[in-house]
Design an enzyme around this catalytic site. Structure first.
Site, PDB file in Angstrom:
ATOM      1  N   LYS A  87       8.158  -1.144   6.320  1.00  0.00           N
ATOM      2  CA  LYS A  87       8.110   0.022   5.432  1.00  0.00           C
ATOM      3  C   LYS A  87       9.302   0.023   4.500  1.00  0.00           C
ATOM      4  CE  LYS A  87       9.908   2.987   9.025  1.00  0.00           C
ATOM      5  NZ  LYS A  87       9.666   4.128   9.883  1.00  0.00           N
ATOM      6  N   ARG A 127       6.190  -5.446  16.731  1.00  0.00           N
ATOM      7  CA  ARG A 127       6.706  -6.782  16.972  1.00  0.00           C
ATOM      8  C   ARG A 127       6.616  -7.575  15.678  1.00  0.00           C
ATOM      9  NH1 ARG A 127       2.845  -9.151  20.816  1.00  0.00           N
ATOM     10  NH2 ARG A 127       1.422  -7.781  19.722  1.00  0.00           N
ATOM     11  N   GLU A 155      -4.904   6.718   8.144  1.00  0.00           N
ATOM     12  CA  GLU A 155      -3.960   7.832   8.148  1.00  0.00           C
ATOM     13  C   GLU A 155      -4.728   9.066   7.669  1.00  0.00           C
ATOM     14  OE1 GLU A 155      -0.807   7.396   9.168  1.00  0.00           O
ATOM     15  OE2 GLU A 155       0.347   9.071   8.333  1.00  0.00           O
ATOM     16  N   GLU A 175       0.839  -1.200   0.000  1.00  0.00           N
ATOM     17  CA  GLU A 175       0.000   0.000   0.000  1.00  0.00           C
ATOM     18  C   GLU A 175       0.867   1.240   0.000  1.00  0.00           C
ATOM     19  OE1 GLU A 175      -3.401  -1.964   2.918  1.00  0.00           O
ATOM     20  OE2 GLU A 175      -1.980  -0.502   3.704  1.00  0.00           O
ATOM     21  N   LYS A 190       2.451   4.598   1.355  1.00  0.00           N
ATOM     22  CA  LYS A 190       2.648   5.105   2.713  1.00  0.00           C
ATOM     23  C   LYS A 190       2.213   6.559   2.707  1.00  0.00           C
ATOM     24  CE  LYS A 190       5.954   4.974   6.518  1.00  0.00           C
ATOM     25  NZ  LYS A 190       5.812   6.330   7.048  1.00  0.00           N
ATOM     26  N   ARG A 193      -1.591   9.174  12.021  1.00  0.00           N
ATOM     27  CA  ARG A 193      -2.308   7.933  12.290  1.00  0.00           C
ATOM     28  C   ARG A 193      -3.549   8.216  13.125  1.00  0.00           C
ATOM     29  NH1 ARG A 193       0.223   2.808  12.666  1.00  0.00           N
ATOM     30  NH2 ARG A 193      -1.347   1.182  12.623  1.00  0.00           N
ATOM     31  N   ARG A 213      -1.736   7.639  17.424  1.00  0.00           N
ATOM     32  CA  ARG A 213      -0.901   6.472  17.714  1.00  0.00           C
ATOM     33  C   ARG A 213      -0.329   6.511  19.115  1.00  0.00           C
ATOM     34  NH1 ARG A 213       3.986   6.086  13.771  1.00  0.00           N
ATOM     35  NH2 ARG A 213       5.313   5.434  15.458  1.00  0.00           N
ATOM     36  N   PHE A 220      -6.800   1.693   6.059  1.00  0.00           N
ATOM     37  CA  PHE A 220      -6.071   0.522   5.573  1.00  0.00           C
ATOM     38  C   PHE A 220      -6.313  -0.737   6.400  1.00  0.00           C
ATOM     39  CE2 PHE A 220      -3.138   3.524   7.667  1.00  0.00           C
ATOM     40  CZ  PHE A 220      -2.836   2.812   8.808  1.00  0.00           C
TER      41      PHE A 220
END
Ligand code: AMP
Length: 588
Positions: A439, A433, A318, A248, A250, A255, A289, A358
């Site tokens: 990214k 994690r 986003e 996807e 960025k 966020r 976030r 997303f």
């Protein structure tokens, strides 16, 4: 039931130690002695709050008002209190001092629960005359408390408790309470990342142990820790490691986790009533976030019920500024102006936002965290109609490195930041994690040194000489995260525009500290700044490369560092970690 006075003694011990292990042990002992009924309150209070991080309940009492509180509680002149405050610089200690001096006031044996309830009433006072009621309530409370308790209550009210730890240490301490080791931390943390209410987690764990935590799933109104990206160097490595992936764009914005429910849904909604966007037919809460509640910052979200085809959902998105005349996406800085509350409605008119969605984490009463991405996508597809405020993120699915590379290049050319690559068969993994999301910013790597920028915490500044003294500072020290502490990695004295220097000074003005804040680990004597700064400001720093360093406590230093921007959307606890720096360094 524990007395508040006893809790204050624990606060005092915590205040006097900087050792992480010692803090964990003291907290474990405190939790051991706290009952199931109070442990949640003890957690919030020890973090200097009354509610979980994501609930926007503040005391709204300025220093000036607290000076008046102390004067009124102990029958002193406001001027006298002010003078003492000037001299010792901590209103908590001032309250303590006047209580000792006025020992004629009888101390009541109040429990933690009672003090909590009274503090909560003070915080929740609103409307006409509320400032006075807050002042009176707090004065009465200070009268009833012993001197040490008064000191800590004042610090909590002013948001200055700062015992030097955060939720993460509490997770360690809970494990320690049971096993005298940190062994259970990963399991407790896993539950916490899904329900980010540290008090609720402590309470469940204390009363039912790990068994109690097993049942935790996503719930509407409580933010889930957002999934974050790892870094991998090349398209080949990604496909090797991840197999079939979703790719996807960025989007470069902020966020936002969106919680939505239609009204007349029987399910209970967690959280405070007055913080949500309310329409006649639906309710919305939004979180950053950092788990901060930001519903009121995004009035656009009040209309999303028209697009959502479900009873209730949690969406991951986003928020991006969008120029409706040119149809172009606007840079990140433009939307950040909304931090200042009064500017929200003006900004919403000037730069309307779109929310590129997303992921979907919850749907019609069911948590989707353990559902594989390809199935979540199907549900997402069905749940949103049209493209007015919510827009489904574009995506492709591939397992061919060349296709991934081409798509990436195409997105860069379209002005986006890069792409995010996600393993198709994975569940939603909160936090940073595993290798579920990665990214990809390959192009930057060849052009400008490091493959990625670092989010560094400003630790202090140097007064400096020459031209820049006009800005009030000549350079500053930044650090990265190591556990719950920060270690220095760069001293930055160039590479800022005049505007950035001024902005820097303005942002740190209120965070200056007389001593090195407890959160900072060792700083080499040649690097000790003229003025320390409480960890609060995160800056995005680019550099050409990373080298070994004998002086920086990170053991590494940045070559040719430069300030990219201020990251108001990140908390210091979300700054880059030393582990990530090593990883970026190994990609050089
Ligand atoms: P970073 O902050 O550089 O670690 O990158 C991760 C951030 O990219 C996330 O927290 C999101 O805010 C943002 N982002 C933009 N587009 C996407 C996307 N399609 N999927 C996931 N995250 C995205």
């Amino acid at each position: 039931m524990m007395t508040f006075s006893r809790l204050s003694n624990y606060f005092d011990r915590l205040d006097q130690t900087a050792s992480r292990n010692e803090i964990t042990r003291i907290l474990a002992d405190l939790f051991q002695k706290t009952s199931d009924h109070e442990i949640d309150l003890v957690c919030y209070l020890s973090l200097g709050r009354l509610v979980p991080l994501y609930e926007p309940l503040e005391f709204q009492l300025a220093e000036k008002m607290v000076v008046r509180v102390i004067a009124s509680a102990f029958h002193e002149e406001v001027r006298t209190v002010q003078k003492t405050y000037k001299r010792i610089g901590d209103l908590g200690a001032v309250a303590e001092k006047f209580k000792v001096k006025n020992s004629k006031f009888k101390v009541q044996k109040l429990t933690v629960t009672e003090v909590y309830r009274r503090l909560r009433n003070i915080a929740e006072e609103s409307g006409e005359g509320s400032q006075q009621r807050k002042v009176d309530g707090l004065a009465r409370l200070l009268k009833d408390l012993d001197s040490l308790s008064g000191k800590y209550v004042v610090r909590i009210v002013l948001g200055r408790l700062r015992l030097g730890f955060s939720d993460a240490t509490i997770l360690d301490a809970l494990s320690f309470m049971r096993l005298k080791s940190k062994e259970l931390r990963p399991q407790i943390e896993k539950a916490y990342l899904v329900r980010t209410d540290i008090g609720a987690i402590a309470k469940l764990f204390k009363s039912q142990g790990l068994r109690g935590l097993r049942g935790i799933t996503a719930s509407l109104g409580v933010p889930i820790m957002p999934a974050l990206c790892q870094r991998l160097k090349s398209a080949d490595e990604m496909i090797n490691k991840m197999g079939k992936v979703v790719v996807e764009p960025k989007y470069d914005g902020q966020r936002v986790q969106i919680h939505y429910r239609k009204l007349k849904t029987p399910r209970r909604w967690a959280g405070r009533q007055n913080s949500k966007l309310k329409g006649d037919e639906w309710q919305v809460r939004a979180f950053t976030r950092n788990l901060e509640e930001v519903s009121l910052m995004f009035p656009e979200l009040s209309s999303i019920g028209k697009q959502i085809q479900a009873r209730d959902v949690i969406l991951d998105s986003e928020a991006v500024g969008f120029d409706s005349t040119t149809g172009k996406i606007l840079p990140f800085q433009e939307i950040i102006t909304r931090k200042r509350k009064h500017a929200v409605s003006a900004a919403a008119k000037k730069v309307p936002l779109r929310f590129f969605v997303f992921d979907i984490l919850y749907h019609n009463g069911r948590s989707l965290l353990s559902v594989p991405l390809h199935e979540r996508e199907k549900l997402l597809e069905q749940s949103i109609r049209g493209e007015t405020v919510l827009v489904k993120a574009k995506r492709i699915v591939t397992d061919i490195p060349q296709v991934l590379r081409d798509y990436h290049r195409q997105e860069l050319e379209a002005g986006l930041e890069g792409v995010v690559v996600k393993r198709l068969s994975d569940p939603y993994i909160p936090g940073r994690r595993g290798w579920s999301w990665v990214k990809f910013k390959e192009a930057e790597e060849s052009a400008a040194g490091l493959s990625d920028t670092l989010d560094c915490v400003v630790m202090g500044y140097y007064k400096g000489r020459g031209k820049r003294t006009a800005f009030g500072l000549g350079g500053f020290l930044v650090g990265v995260r190591k556990g719950e502490q920060y270690v220095s990695i760069s001293k930055i004295g160039t590479g800022l525009t005049d505007v950035q220097w001024r902005e820097m000074k303005m942002r740190i003005k209120h965070q200056e500290s007389r001593e090195k804040p407890k959160a900072y680990a060792q700083v080499h004597k040649t690097l000790v700044p003229d003025v320390w700064i409480e960890p609060s400001l995160v800056t995005e720093i680019a550099a050409d490369n990373i080298t070994r360093s004998p002086v920086h406590s990170a053991g590494l230093a940045l070559r040719f560092p430069r300030l990219v921007r201020f990251r108001d959307d990140k908390l210091p606890s979300q700054a880059t970690t030393i582990r990530e720096v090593k990883r970026i360094s190994s990609l050089q």
